[in-house]
Design an enzyme around this catalytic site. Sequence first.
Site: not given
Ligand code: FAD
Length: 304
Positions: A19, A21, A53, A81, A113, A219, A223, A273
């Site tokens: 896949s 991205e 997104y 996303h 984030d 870069q 990151f 991916h």
């Molecule tokens: P979650 O799965 O909700 O949490 C991630 C981790 O943070 C968890 O494992 C948990 O241990 C910890 N955590 C969460 N909440 C708490 C809490 N309250 N207390 C303690 N620990 C906590 N970002 C974008 O903006 N747009 C995108 O399109 C995008 N695509 C992505 C695609 C992939 C495949 C990946 C791996 C990342 C992507 N990201 C994207 C980045 C992602 O948004 C960030 O890594 C963000 O910091 C965490 O989002 P998540 O969904 O992994 O969080």
Amino acid sequence: MNQFRLSRRPDIGDRIGVSFEFFPPKSDEMEERLWETVKRLEPLAPRFVSVTYGAGGSTRERTARTVKRILAETSLTPAAHMTCVDASRGEVDGVVGEFAEMGVRRFVALRGDPAEGVGAAYRPHTDGYANGAELVAAMRKKGDFDISVSAYPEKHPESPDFATDIDMLKRKVDNGATRAITQFFFDNDVYERYVERVRRAGLYIPIVPGVLPVHNFTQVANFCSRCGAHVPAWLAERFDGLERDPQTHALVASAVAAEQVLDLVERGVSDFHFYTMNRADLVFAICHMIGIRAQAAASEAAAA
Ligand code: FAD
């Protein structure tokens, strides 16, 4: 390692699914490059292509436009996303509904984030979904979607330990996630150890490795320091001195990524991916090396 034996095995491409991205373009020039990339990669028949997104929903319109165009002009299956950042539950549900009306059946559900950037403290919207797990549950209520979530072989920087990190993955799986896609990594032992931890926690969804071809080592290293991914010394050494030599940099990057992917194949991984950074060259070369060939019908359509 047995890459050379593997790369000569003619059926290897049949067993591998990929896949790709993309991120939504910010300018006409970037839009043109994205579509050249999409057309170049389309004949490789990926299982799906995903569109990111932006922070705070800043790319909401652009993500939607890109997904719409993929649906209208290609044979590809898009995955949108979605993040929870700075949006109420109602707003997020509304966007998911709009994508579903367009014909989108696949999502990548993320917390996201903060708008200030990676590393700033995350504060959920007062009426929003708090994390990826809550978003998965909300999507699952709205339809029978294929929902990918994130996974972190080196744990998410906010997770105090692996147990907390994998507990979040478990919540996402319990709420209906179909697969996890990992943050990129360069050390396959790290990925393998992570998958073992996930399996020990009783989770059996596919943990698809996210592969980042290194278009620009400087870069990528910057990151990595922000997102908690480790840059092994051997990787830095391979790109050392190539900052002003883009041709050699690209050759080394495709060799590094192909070596990583072939080693993962050797370890039993069959789905990958690719973080394309909206560029086709390295991804196309790596797919070729792992035996993935352009499908005739899609090639003709792309050439037309
Ligand atoms: P979650 O799965 O909700 O949490 C991630 C981790 O943070 C968890 O494992 C948990 O241990 C910890 N955590 C969460 N909440 C708490 C809490 N309250 N207390 C303690 N620990 C906590 N970002 C974008 O903006 N747009 C995108 O399109 C995008 N695509 C992505 C695609 C992939 C495949 C990946 C791996 C990342 C992507 N990201 C994207 C980045 C992602 O948004 C960030 O890594 C963000 O910091 C965490 O989002 P998540 O969904 O992994 O969080």
